[in-house]
Scaffold this motif. Sequence first.
Motif, mmCIF file in Angstrom:
data_model
loop_
_atom_site.group_PDB
_atom_site.id
_atom_site.type_symbol
_atom_site.label_atom_id
_atom_site.label_comp_id
_atom_site.label_asym_id
_atom_site.label_seq_id
_atom_site.Cartn_x
_atom_site.Cartn_y
_atom_site.Cartn_z
ATOM 1 N N ASP A 14 28.779 40.144 34.155
ATOM 2 C CA ASP A 14 27.739 40.786 34.960
ATOM 3 C C ASP A 14 27.829 40.409 36.439
ATOM 4 O O ASP A 14 27.461 41.171 37.312
ATOM 5 N N ILE A 15 28.315 39.204 36.741
ATOM 6 C CA ILE A 15 28.491 38.797 38.136
ATOM 7 C C ILE A 15 29.878 38.189 38.265
ATOM 8 O O ILE A 15 30.152 37.124 37.707
ATOM 9 N N VAL A 16 30.764 38.843 38.983
ATOM 10 C CA VAL A 16 32.112 38.331 39.201
ATOM 11 C C VAL A 16 32.123 37.572 40.526
ATOM 12 O O VAL A 16 31.753 38.108 41.567
ATOM 13 N N GLY A 18 40.348 41.945 45.501
ATOM 14 C CA GLY A 18 40.781 42.695 44.334
ATOM 15 C C GLY A 18 42.223 42.499 43.963
ATOM 16 O O GLY A 18 42.727 43.159 43.058
ATOM 17 N N ASN A 19 42.925 41.623 44.630
ATOM 18 C CA ASN A 19 44.336 41.384 44.349
ATOM 19 C C ASN A 19 44.506 40.216 43.392
ATOM 20 O O ASN A 19 43.655 39.332 43.305
ATOM 21 N N CYS A 20 45.664 40.184 42.739
ATOM 22 C CA CYS A 20 45.982 39.109 41.814
ATOM 23 C C CYS A 20 46.393 37.867 42.589
ATOM 24 O O CYS A 20 47.209 37.944 43.509
ATOM 25 N N SER A 21 45.828 36.736 42.202
ATOM 26 C CA SER A 21 46.156 35.471 42.872
ATOM 27 C C SER A 21 46.447 34.431 41.793
ATOM 28 O O SER A 21 45.567 33.684 41.379
ATOM 29 N N PRO A 22 47.705 34.369 41.299
ATOM 30 C CA PRO A 22 48.019 33.416 40.235
ATOM 31 C C PRO A 22 48.345 32.031 40.780
ATOM 32 O O PRO A 22 48.696 31.855 41.944
ATOM 33 N N CYS A 23 48.250 31.043 39.889
ATOM 34 C CA CYS A 23 48.534 29.655 40.244
ATOM 35 C C CYS A 23 49.235 28.994 39.062
ATOM 36 O O CYS A 23 48.824 29.184 37.914
ATOM 37 N N ILE A 24 50.290 28.237 39.351
ATOM 38 C CA ILE A 24 50.948 27.401 38.353
ATOM 39 C C ILE A 24 50.569 25.957 38.657
ATOM 40 O O ILE A 24 50.735 25.511 39.801
ATOM 41 N N TYR A 25 50.070 25.246 37.658
ATOM 42 C CA TYR A 25 49.705 23.840 37.895
ATOM 43 C C TYR A 25 50.871 22.953 37.471
ATOM 44 O O TYR A 25 51.139 22.794 36.273
ATOM 45 N N PRO A 26 51.611 22.362 38.432
ATOM 46 C CA PRO A 26 52.791 21.561 38.077
ATOM 47 C C PRO A 26 52.473 20.344 37.231
ATOM 48 O O PRO A 26 53.328 19.876 36.473
ATOM 49 N N LYS A 59 43.117 43.177 38.283
ATOM 50 C CA LYS A 59 42.267 44.172 38.939
ATOM 51 C C LYS A 59 40.795 43.833 38.725
ATOM 52 O O LYS A 59 40.404 43.368 37.653
ATOM 53 N N ILE A 60 39.979 44.053 39.744
ATOM 54 C CA ILE A 60 38.525 44.018 39.602
ATOM 55 C C ILE A 60 38.105 45.364 39.025
ATOM 56 O O ILE A 60 38.544 46.420 39.498
ATOM 57 N N THR A 61 37.257 45.347 38.002
ATOM 58 C CA THR A 61 36.798 46.587 37.392
ATOM 59 C C THR A 61 35.308 46.766 37.636
ATOM 60 O O THR A 61 34.629 45.877 38.163
ATOM 61 N N ARG A 62 34.806 47.916 37.203
ATOM 62 C CA ARG A 62 33.380 48.190 37.387
ATOM 63 C C ARG A 62 32.513 47.222 36.599
ATOM 64 O O ARG A 62 31.414 46.879 37.008
ATOM 65 N N THR A 63 33.047 46.722 35.467
ATOM 66 C CA THR A 63 32.245 45.841 34.608
ATOM 67 C C THR A 63 32.712 44.390 34.625
ATOM 68 O O THR A 63 32.135 43.549 33.955
ATOM 69 N N GLY A 64 33.788 44.110 35.379
ATOM 70 C CA GLY A 64 34.286 42.742 35.407
ATOM 71 C C GLY A 64 35.657 42.648 36.036
ATOM 72 O O GLY A 64 35.840 42.972 37.209
ATOM 73 N N TYR A 65 36.653 42.264 35.244
ATOM 74 C CA TYR A 65 38.025 42.202 35.754
ATOM 75 C C TYR A 65 39.011 42.292 34.591
ATOM 76 O O TYR A 65 38.656 42.088 33.424
ATOM 77 N N ARG A 66 40.269 42.619 34.938
ATOM 78 C CA ARG A 66 41.301 42.830 33.936
ATOM 79 C C ARG A 66 42.599 42.213 34.431
ATOM 80 O O ARG A 66 42.893 42.239 35.625
ATOM 81 N N GLY A 67 43.400 41.667 33.482
ATOM 82 C CA GLY A 67 44.671 41.092 33.866
ATOM 83 C C GLY A 67 45.728 41.322 32.817
ATOM 84 O O GLY A 67 45.428 41.600 31.645
#
Length: 959
Positions: free
Chosen positions: A792-794, A843-851, A883-891
């Motif tokens: 409900d709140i992203v 709205g862009n993808c921001s991935p992270c690898i934790y070494p 992606k940010i969606t209308r109801t949340g987000y998708r990956g």
Amino acid sequence: MKNKKIGIKRSALAVLLAAALALSATGCGGGAPERSDDEYTRISADTLIRSRYAVDMSKIDYVSGEPGLRNPYIVGADGEKFENEVKYPVPASAHKIEVAAPAYEFQDSTAAVQRALNEAAAYQKEHTDAPVSVKFPAGRFYLYQGAYDPSLDDTVNANDPVYDDGVNGRYCVYLNGRKNISFEGTVDANGKCATEILLMGANGVHFMKINRCENVRLVNLQIDYGDLPYYFGEVTEVSRYRLRVKTWADYPVEDTGINVYIEFDKDSNCIRDNGNHLYNASGLIDIKSVKYVNGDKHLVDIEFGKIVSSTPVGTKVAMSTMKTAGNLVIVENSKNIYFETVYMYCGGGSIILGYANENLYFNRFMAVLKPGTDRLLSMAGDVIHVEDTKGDFVLSNSQIENTQDDGVNVCSHYVYPYQVNKSNRTAVLMYRGAMDETYECNEGDILAMMDTFTMLTVGYYGVESVTVNQSGQYVVKFAAGGKATLPSGEEVTLEEDISAVGTSDNCIFSNLTRSPVVLVENTVIRNKRNRGLLLQSRNITIRNCEFNNVVHTAVQCIGEMRSFCESTLPRDVIIENCKFVNCDTGDIEIAAYNNQTKIGAAGAIANVKIVNNLFAYQQNKYSLYLGGISDLDISDNWFYRPQTGTAKVNFDTTAICFRNVSGVKFDGNRLDKFLPSRDGIFVWEGVDLDSFDWGDNAGFERKDVFGESKTQQIARLDSAVEIDAVTADWAGLAATDIAIDNVTNVHIQKLDISAVPEGDFAATVKAFVKFSDSGDFAADDGLYFYFDVTDDIVSFERASWWAGDCFEFYLSSDTKSYDEIGAIRDDEGVETLQLAIKGDGEGNCSPCIYPGRTTSSICEKLTLDASFANSEYKAGDIKTAFKITRTGYRGEVFIPFELFRICGEKLRGGDEIAMAFCFVDSTETGGDETWSKSMTFSNVPHPTSTNNKIPASMVRFKV
């Protein structure tokens, strides 16, 4: 063995105790579980913690039927004894000689004390050392620095310099060669001390020196400084190198030569956790300058020699012009010295400093804040510091609080061999270290010789004679064999020759004759900056004591040879029925440190029992740190919510750490409400696992905590999908549904996911794998999954990966380890990964690898931004979309088996890999407090925020 957590294998039960993430087996609620058949459960941890004394001494025969305290009713101090037991009274037959009361306030009573002491000496000449009491009536007596006049003292030569210590001038009272004499105050009708002695003069004025005396008692006295060496106030301004302090009305800063600075909590008056503790000593300059602000003696700016920790405005502080000099009472070369019901309210350095004595007894010895004052500090140095003591050291029914340095330091010394002459059995034995004293062995002393690396005792030697050579060195001639009895009663065989004596580089000697039998019982030590008890001696018993808010280890029984070289290795140690509450940097440390400051071999210390103690709310590091020990019994202890602080490295995050130990019995212990991201038991190098005797414990075993991991089949498909965060190409695929059916709140409490308010959070996750039956993996062979989240709140926080909403994925080829994946990531044949994905705010993808939890060789093949706090993933074979969606987000994510070859081969061979899919929702808004803070949703069982990092508790997947 390299520094890492290792598994403890118990063949029949396959119990993995190493690095145990010790959440109680009863879950996260409360302390002991409710069991109607066990009276023990009716005593909560909080009851034991809050109780001032032992709960009920009438139940000394009670025995619990479950792991934990064998008898919780006898933990802590016995109030009746603490408040009323008199052990060393003035002999009833003592002849009373009264000190004349001052005629007016502030009149110097030094001469009156000297006259009474001279009268006592004259009486004993006529009555052959009959007991005498120098009696002070009720009221205040003022003793002025420098007023003692040796010409008025019938027991000393006026030219004898021994009454002057060369640092802070003459002692107010000097007892030289006295026997059977008491220094006695008066008690009122309520049994309270009614005599107070105020020491007047410069900072560090001495009260008394006791030299070559026997059977001396100090009884029913209050002793304080007339002019405090301390200032108290509050912080009003803060910067990186400077603080401004406003002192309270009664504490104008008369001397800006501040040597000690300590911070206290503004509300509780307890020493601040992680607060600044700064001092100047031995070339260390933490405090560069103290300057008045506009000439105001109540307002000073303090400039420090280093960046100081953040200090809130309003923090209370204590400042001292003294650190270790200015000891109140010095006892040397004396025997049978007693302190009975003595209150010491202030000391420039130590209260009691003792050298080369025999039998020291303290009962109702109170080093405390003066009642009715707003003081924060009582002593700047050790309260009791004694070296080279024979016979007994007893501390009972006493209280030590608000001191800067150690509460009690009982120590001896190491001496090193030089000029060894094996033909005539002689060697020069010299002391070297950071302290000034030169120690002399005496005829008949028994010495233990130790190897400087293993710290093992390799022989016992008797002293036949001691001579002084032309260089002033002590030349010891060793006895030629025989038997000897140590202070503990143990009989040892002496070496017949000295052929095994090495050099000062590889062996040391410890004088066991001057290693006292130590008893500390029914004593309270609290709110201290440094250690509570530092006991460097054999034959130690600590029972029915309470340690509360002691910052630098409550009890330390150690042998070390790099810093002060003042130790005798502990042996035969018993710690029982004690209470440790809210202490920091460890509750108990028992360890042998060698000449390289490393832990000695198992057996350097022997015969240690830690039984029926409560350890609660320990702040940082360990409750128990045990190294270089053989024959170790840890039984029937309750560890309740340790590790409340923030330490996060190595053994600092463990309840119990073992190093170089053998012959361990671990039975009947209980661990409750431990942070599951930390370790219950940590085994670090040199541990004889086969010698461990594991009994019936609760909360330490991983299976008890987490249970068996579940296994799920994952679909294997023949075609890939495009990683674009568009899920249309998943339609109709026979991918596996990953159930996100567990939730943990910010307090690491398991919640019922069905109670999540509708619309707040939901996640759909699907996954499959693609690979050929044999040969090299194709570029598109690997693990595919997508997630579609309703939230409900992203709220994504780009500045921190550990705040805001986030998706996290954990992978391990090792499915059986109970070590956190960061500990096994570079083990041979193991692959691990932690991947996090969130939005960047646009709205862009921001991935992270934790070494820290990803196999190093894999990190090297990826392009990571090392400048980013947790290595932002910029490019490589792992593909992600968001992606940010209308109801949340998708990956959508692709993990290639070309990169994770071990994982791919295991799946292709019909084996399993461990995976955790986790979602952090930071903005729950339901009216219920339960749902108002950050939650972790996952496919792994409770606690999701820990199990997602533990392979054996993650979900196992196979094709």
